[in-house]
Scaffold this active site. Structure first.
Site, short mmCIF file in Angstrom:
data_model
loop_
_atom_site.label_atom_id
_atom_site.label_comp_id
_atom_site.label_asym_id
_atom_site.label_seq_id
_atom_site.Cartn_x
_atom_site.Cartn_y
_atom_site.Cartn_z
N LYS A 148 0.82 0.26 7.36
CA LYS A 148 -0.52 -0.38 7.31
C LYS A 148 0.13 -1.66 8.21
O LYS A 148 -1.03 -2.61 8.43
CB LYS A 148 -0.92 -0.38 5.95
CG LYS A 148 -1.70 1.19 5.64
CD LYS A 148 -2.21 0.76 4.56
CE LYS A 148 -2.58 2.61 4.15
NZ LYS A 148 -2.75 3.30 2.67
N GLN A 170 -2.72 0.56 -3.11
CA GLN A 170 -2.05 2.10 -2.61
C GLN A 170 -2.01 3.36 -4.04
O GLN A 170 -1.84 3.56 -5.02
CB GLN A 170 -0.97 2.24 -2.13
CG GLN A 170 -0.75 3.57 -1.41
CD GLN A 170 -1.07 3.79 -0.25
OE1 GLN A 170 -1.95 3.48 0.62
NE2 GLN A 170 -1.57 5.21 -0.05
N ASP A 177 -11.54 0.16 1.26
CA ASP A 177 -11.05 2.21 1.61
C ASP A 177 -12.58 2.01 0.77
O ASP A 177 -12.67 3.86 1.26
CB ASP A 177 -10.11 1.99 -0.05
CG ASP A 177 -8.42 1.92 0.31
OD1 ASP A 177 -8.33 2.56 1.51
OD2 ASP A 177 -7.65 2.16 0.01
#
Ligand code: NAD
Length: 284
Positions: A53, A97, A120
């Site tokens: 990322k 995460q 997200d």
């Protein structure tokens, strides 16, 4: 023999367009999109995802802010960090995460991220918006899958779609996105009675289970579009999907490989969402 859907190539195109748009956005506004990524603990797979990322942020011209915290981090400390990032004007997207260590309540963390920075799209406010089809962000993996399906030229409208897996981050939103494009969608899961039959009827099959080679070739309808989200290790420790690729490619019309299919798309869509978040931040 199926045509391969090349996620690497398609994701590179998405990132290239985000890069171009980012350059224009920075020139116009002086704002550099920023993504904060939080990693708690030292799960090796999560470390690789976080590294990828960061690399993608550099590629498209974003700032990236890494917060690597020890496994022993208390939930309160993590919530404090998120609160700080929610108010940091240089941070437009926040990603924590998953999975988190067991002593941390994942839901509480997801709910603490400002919906405007929730790149997200896991926050209940964003999940609700997706449900009604009026959203700012789409969850990265299902959004990436839709791009892959679009790349085939096969239209979803009126097609029978089977989504295998009903998780909040992949299966459920995936089904919703297919429904938005007028697919007739069946969601299969661990309690589905006849998985073979449900799969065999699907014109578009999306497998998001996490079981190596669960979907055998004879479960695929002749000519189906097959998208494999699964990331597993086979008996030799080699990365593989949920679909038995060598069997399935003989029956499908289009199929994604693992690796090189859905994985790179997820990151590309994250970049797209972060740029959207930066744009939203200027709207107040
Ligand atoms: P999850 O464990 O949360 O959900 C798995 C789902 O599979 C559950 O809903 C369960 O009901 C269903 N299931 C389990 N066994 C089944 C069976 N025998 N038959 C039918 N359904 C069954 O997993 P997840 O987070 O949704 O991830 C699924 C897979 O996708 C994993 O391999 C994960 O690593 C991968 N993944 C990949 C990406 C990517 O970017 N490529 C992103 C997210 C997840």
């Amino acid at each position: 023999m199926a045509q391969l859907i090349n996620g690497k190539e398609i994701s590179a195109k998405v990132k290239e367009s985000v890069k171009t748009e980012t350059k224009e956005f920075i020139e116009k506004t002086g704002v550099v999109p920023g993504l904060a990524v939080i990693l708690v603990g030292d799960d090796p797979a999560s470390k690789i995802y976080v590294g990828n990322k960061k690399k993608a942020c550099a590629e498209v011209g974003f700032n990236s802010f890494e917060h690597i915290l020890p496994e022993s981090t208390e939930q309160g400390e993590l919530l404090d960090l998120i609160e700080k990032l929610n108010h940091d004007p240089s941070v437009h997207g926040i990603l924590c995460q998953l999975p988190l260590p067991k002593h941390i309540d994942e839901r509480a963390i997801i709910n603490a991220i400002s919906p405007k920075k929730d790149v997200d799209a896991f926050h209940p406010a964003n999940v609700g918006k997706i449900m009604i089809g009026d959203y700012d962000f789409l969850p990265c993996t299902p959004a990436g899958v839709m791009e892959l399906i679009h790349s085939t030229g096969v239209s979803v409208g009126g097609k029978k779609c089977a989504v295998i897996g009903r998780s909040n981050i992949v299966g459920k939103p995936m089904a919703m996105l297919l429904l938005h494009e007028n697919g007739t969608v069946t969601i299969c899961h661990s309690k589905t009675k006849d998985l073979e039959k449900e799969c065999r009827e699907a014109d578009i099959l999306v497998a998001a289970v996490g079981r190596a080679k669960l979907i055998k070739g004879d479960m695929i309808k002749e000519g189906a579009v097959v998208i494999d989200v699964g990331m597993n290790r086979d008996e030799n420790g080699k990365l593989c999907g949920d679909v038995d690729f060598s069997e399935a490619e003989k029956r499908a019309s289009y199929i994604t490989p693992v690796p090189g299919g859905v994985g790179p798309m997820t990151i590309a869509m994250l970049m797209k969402n972060t740029l959207t978040a930066a744009k939203l931040s200027l709207k107040g």
